[in-house]
Design an enzyme around this catalytic site. Structure first.
Site, mmCIF file in Angstrom:
data_model
loop_
_atom_site.group_PDB
_atom_site.id
_atom_site.type_symbol
_atom_site.label_atom_id
_atom_site.label_comp_id
_atom_site.label_asym_id
_atom_site.label_seq_id
_atom_site.Cartn_x
_atom_site.Cartn_y
_atom_site.Cartn_z
ATOM 1 N N GLU A 1 31.694 -48.883 3.815
ATOM 2 C CA GLU A 1 32.452 -49.534 4.969
ATOM 3 C C GLU A 1 31.451 -49.457 5.979
ATOM 4 O O GLU A 1 30.391 -49.021 6.056
ATOM 5 C CB GLU A 1 33.653 -48.630 5.282
ATOM 6 N N TRP B 1 35.726 -43.309 15.024
ATOM 7 C CA TRP B 1 37.053 -43.195 14.853
ATOM 8 C C TRP B 1 37.599 -42.433 16.123
ATOM 9 O O TRP B 1 37.045 -41.477 16.432
ATOM 10 C CB TRP B 1 37.808 -42.596 13.498
ATOM 11 N N HIS C 1 37.069 -37.812 0.152
ATOM 12 C CA HIS C 1 37.578 -38.170 1.558
ATOM 13 C C HIS C 1 39.175 -38.323 1.628
ATOM 14 O O HIS C 1 39.870 -37.840 2.520
ATOM 15 C CB HIS C 1 37.016 -39.514 2.032
ATOM 16 N N ASP D 1 32.289 -43.973 1.426
ATOM 17 C CA ASP D 1 33.400 -43.090 1.385
ATOM 18 C C ASP D 1 33.345 -42.419 -0.135
ATOM 19 O O ASP D 1 33.292 -43.123 -1.142
ATOM 20 C CB ASP D 1 34.761 -43.694 1.232
ATOM 21 N N HIS E 1 42.864 -47.464 -0.287
ATOM 22 C CA HIS E 1 41.987 -46.596 -1.059
ATOM 23 C C HIS E 1 42.285 -45.828 -2.256
ATOM 24 O O HIS E 1 41.284 -45.972 -3.262
ATOM 25 C CB HIS E 1 41.676 -45.285 -0.097
ATOM 26 N N HIS F 1 28.729 -46.570 6.172
ATOM 27 C CA HIS F 1 28.884 -45.531 5.354
ATOM 28 C C HIS F 1 29.519 -45.440 4.086
ATOM 29 O O HIS F 1 30.257 -46.705 3.863
ATOM 30 C CB HIS F 1 29.587 -44.154 6.194
#
Length: 204
Positions: A169, A17, A57, A53, A157, A51
């Site tokens: 993800e 990111w 998060h 979440d 989410h 990964h």
């Protein structure tokens, strides 16, 4: 039975990111220095490459990564091809038999190279209640996020969490055909963490 590695490679070129902690691996002790072994260290964001979440998060009182039930991340998963879609909604599941499906993986082919994508398909928040109705508890995507890249509200989410659906993800699905596979994508047992890298594989 074939094993398909659907994890993204972690190295100095792994996209993350914008502004987040990049991945790095450094050899802190060499065999020459120790007389016996090489010892390295890694630095990374919990949300780099492939990964899981944790709810923490995006929700302060949500479960952290070590609290998630491991059975979610091991078992049969249905890979669905949505490569032609700019928006993924419950309508895209019409005609599919979801009666015994607990895990769904969406193949968008949007993020196919080693550059962070500028745009990704929209995943409709209505998938949350739709998945609950159909007994689906894990959503996997080949995207860096289930929400638009510039979203601050993270509607999808939150919808998934409210409906008991957990999130995997950053998968790499370029060579994976639609169908049912056995998924293994276990997060690390990191106390208090908001996410974790995983080594994700499909067997089939």
């Amino acid at each position: 039975m074939m094993i398909y590695d659907i994890s993204r490679l972690l190295n100095a070129n792994t996209p993350t990111w914008p502004g987040d902690t990049p991945f790095s691996y450094n050899l802190t002790w060499s065999q020459e220095e120790t007389g016996s072994v090489n010892v390295g260290q890694i630095t990374t964001s919990c949300h780099t490459a492939t990964h899981v979440d944790a709810p923490f998060h995006f929700k302060d009182n949500g479960m952290t990564i070590e609290q998630l039930p491991l059975e979610l991340f091991v078992g049969d998963a249905l890979v669905i091809d949505v490569t032609t879609k700019d928006e993924i909604t419950p309508r895209d599941f019409e005609g599919l038999d979801l009666s015994d499906v607990r895990r769904v993986i969406l193949k968008t082919d949007t993020w196919t190279d080693d550059v962070f994508p500028e745009k990704i398909p929209l995943i409709d928040p209505e998938l949350g209640p739709f998945f609950l109705e159909n007994g689906i508890e894990l959503l996997g995507v080949d995207l860096p996020s289930v929400d638009p890249l510039d979203s601050k509200t993270l509607d999808t989410h939150h919808s998934l969490l409210q409906n008991g659906v957990h999130i995997l993800e950053g998968l790499k699905l370029k060579d994976i055909q639609p169908g049912t596979y056995h998924l293994t994508a276990l997060p690390l047992k990191i106390e208090g963490a908001d996410g974790s890298p995983v080594r994700a594989i499909l067997q089939g």
